[in-house]
Design an enzyme around this catalytic site. Structure first.
Site, PDB file in Angstrom:
ATOM      1  N   MET A  40       0.842  -1.201   0.000  1.00 30.83           N
ATOM      2  CA  MET A  40       0.000   0.000   0.000  1.00 30.83           C
ATOM      3  C   MET A  40       0.877   1.251   0.000  1.00 30.83           C
ATOM      4  O   MET A  40       0.411   2.341   0.367  1.00 30.83           O
ATOM      5  CB  MET A  40      -0.940  -0.011   1.212  1.00 30.83           C
ATOM      6  N   GLY A  41       2.139   1.110  -0.413  1.00 26.99           N
ATOM      7  CA  GLY A  41       3.034   2.264  -0.483  1.00 26.99           C
ATOM      8  C   GLY A  41       3.555   2.656   0.891  1.00 26.99           C
ATOM      9  O   GLY A  41       3.514   1.860   1.824  1.00 26.99           O
ATOM     10  N   GLY A  46      11.040  -2.767   5.721  1.00 27.43           N
ATOM     11  CA  GLY A  46      10.338  -4.053   5.617  1.00 27.43           C
ATOM     12  C   GLY A  46       9.970  -4.361   4.174  1.00 27.43           C
ATOM     13  O   GLY A  46      10.187  -5.480   3.684  1.00 27.43           O
ATOM     14  N   HIS A  47       9.421  -3.366   3.485  1.00 26.05           N
ATOM     15  CA  HIS A  47       9.077  -3.555   2.070  1.00 26.05           C
ATOM     16  C   HIS A  47      10.342  -3.829   1.246  1.00 26.05           C
ATOM     17  O   HIS A  47      10.342  -4.666   0.336  1.00 26.05           O
ATOM     18  CB  HIS A  47       8.383  -2.312   1.511  1.00 26.05           C
ATOM     19  N   GLN A  71     -10.415  -2.844   1.937  1.00 25.25           N
ATOM     20  CA  GLN A  71      -9.962  -3.518   3.150  1.00 25.25           C
ATOM     21  C   GLN A  71      -9.973  -2.613   4.382  1.00 25.25           C
ATOM     22  O   GLN A  71      -9.539  -3.030   5.448  1.00 25.25           O
ATOM     23  CB  GLN A  71      -8.576  -4.138   2.941  1.00 25.25           C
TER      24      GLN A  71
HETATM   25  P1  AMP Z   1       1.511  -2.922   3.508  1.00 29.54           P
HETATM   26  O1  AMP Z   1       2.092  -1.903   2.586  1.00 29.54           O
HETATM   27  O2  AMP Z   1       1.488  -2.507   4.935  1.00 29.54           O
HETATM   28  O3  AMP Z   1       0.189  -3.449   3.008  1.00 29.54           O
HETATM   29  O4  AMP Z   1       2.495  -4.151   3.474  1.00 29.54           O
HETATM   30  C1  AMP Z   1       2.916  -4.728   2.265  1.00 29.54           C
HETATM   31  C2  AMP Z   1       3.684  -5.968   2.559  1.00 29.54           C
HETATM   32  O5  AMP Z   1       4.815  -5.666   3.375  1.00 29.54           O
HETATM   33  C3  AMP Z   1       2.863  -7.034   3.320  1.00 29.54           C
HETATM   34  O6  AMP Z   1       3.157  -8.304   2.783  1.00 29.54           O
HETATM   35  C4  AMP Z   1       3.365  -6.874   4.731  1.00 29.54           C
HETATM   36  O7  AMP Z   1       3.252  -8.072   5.484  1.00 29.54           O
HETATM   37  C5  AMP Z   1       4.826  -6.517   4.493  1.00 29.54           C
HETATM   38  N1  AMP Z   1       5.401  -5.853   5.652  1.00 29.54           N
HETATM   39  C6  AMP Z   1       4.875  -4.818   6.352  1.00 29.54           C
HETATM   40  N2  AMP Z   1       5.666  -4.500   7.404  1.00 29.54           N
HETATM   41  C7  AMP Z   1       6.710  -5.369   7.377  1.00 29.54           C
HETATM   42  C8  AMP Z   1       7.870  -5.564   8.206  1.00 29.54           C
HETATM   43  N3  AMP Z   1       8.108  -4.822   9.275  1.00 29.54           N
HETATM   44  N4  AMP Z   1       8.718  -6.567   7.870  1.00 29.54           N
HETATM   45  C9  AMP Z   1       8.498  -7.348   6.790  1.00 29.54           C
HETATM   46  N5  AMP Z   1       7.424  -7.207   5.959  1.00 29.54           N
HETATM   47  C10 AMP Z   1       6.547  -6.225   6.259  1.00 29.54           C
END
Ligand code: AMP
Length: 293
Positions: A40-41, A46-47, A71
């Site tokens: 979601m940007g 982590g990304h 969602q």
């Molecule tokens: P989001 O942008 O929050 O929807 O997350 C996109 C992807 O990044 C999803 O698969 C999350 O599980 C992953 N993600 C978010 N935070 C972390 C993190 N701290 N470590 C590893 N992956 C992450």
């Protein structure tokens, strides 16, 4: 090679063709494999780790950036969710991403949309009990992204443990020809799991928020379900008396594949998972434990 930004299906197909990925661009076939990292940007470290893992598994990586209205609940943070598109493109460029898919909501959803994916009973427990409809919205957008981008593999973070479990369930239940790759949670040095929502936290909020990862660490030192939950609750109870207080939604110890609560005699893997609000920010975190006799 320059990063390609695609906004709709025809631009995606052109991008795939430009990269030499054919319709049958499956693992082992000509044209090279494609791995998708849905996001979601507001991209953070982590990304980035997901993108790096994707690059290990495929010749090309596509990152989707889409804040999916489906969602978010009516009282959730859809309108104030951080949007940092230009910085996100720089991250993708630096990480060697081949294409970014960034559709507008109108490109993703027809105004008379009727059909979506049901996450079933598994989508109504734990996180799903606090966010009705959330996982239906997640699975619907992920299936649409799979159909549009047509990747061979997709990478998801263990940070959203119930999400990746449900995506694996969808792949099995609907026979999707896509390999799902799980990635470990990336944390700050003090334990706080990275999240796009961390930027909402004030300095005081952030101190209280450390209780989530601290509770998981304390729980992980125990071996029996009752003791694990007790140790984690002790940390969360203390944080509930802090300023600002931690307001717990749930602390659960569940089977990693089904998200049903484990029984006291459970052996093998279990997920200790927490959701809590700190100030106006809702945070989630989890750890996978192995329970031995
Ligand atoms: P989001 O942008 O929050 O929807 O997350 C996109 C992807 O990044 C999803 O698969 C999350 O599980 C992953 N993600 C978010 N935070 C972390 C993190 N701290 N470590 C590893 N992956 C992450």
């Amino acid at each position: 090679m320059d990063l390609i930004v695609a906004r709709d299906r025809s631009e995606l197909l052109a991008a795939r063709a430009g990269l030499g990925i054919g319709r049958a661009g499956r693992y082992g076939a000509d044209g090279g494999a494609l791995a998708l990292v849905p996001t979601m940007g507001a991209l953070h470290e982590g990304h980035r780790s997901l993108i790096r893992l994707a690059r290990e598994h495929a010749d090309h990586v596509a990152v989707s950036i889409f804040v999916n209205p489906l969602q978010f609940g009516p009282n959730e943070d859809f309108s104030r969710y951080p949007r940092t598109f230009d910085a996100d493109l720089e991250v993708c460029e630096a990480e060697g991403v081949s294409m970014v898919f960034a559709p507008a909501a109108e490109v993703m959803y027809l105004p008379d949309r009727q059909v979506g994916v049901s996450s079933g009973q598994m989508g109504t427990v734990v996180e799903g009990a606090f966010r009705p409809g959330h996982f239906d919205g997640v699975l619907t957008v992920v299936l649409k992204l799979f159909n549009l981008v047509q990747p061979d593999a997709a990478v998801f973070g263990q940070k959203d443990a119930q999400q990746i479990a449900l995506i694996r369930r969808m792949v099995a239940d609907l026979n999707l020809p896509i390999t799902i790759i799980g990635a470990p949670t990336i944390r700050e040095p003090d334990g706080l799991a990275l999240s796009s929502r961390n930027r909402y936290l004030s300095a005081a909020d952030r101190v209280t928020a450390l209780a989530l990862s601290a509770a998981l660490r304390e729980g992980a030192r125990q071996t029996r379900p009752k003791d694990i939950l007790h140790a984690a609750h002790a940390v969360l109870d203390e944080a509930a008396r802090a300023d600002p207080p931690l307001v717990l939604d749930y602390l659960s110890l569940v089977h990693p594949a089904t998200f049903t609560a484990v029984t006291e005699d459970h052996r093998g893997e279990a997920v200790l998972t927490i959701a809590a609000k700190v100030g106006a920010t809702r945070l989630i975190d989890n750890v996978v434990l192995t329970l031995t006799p």
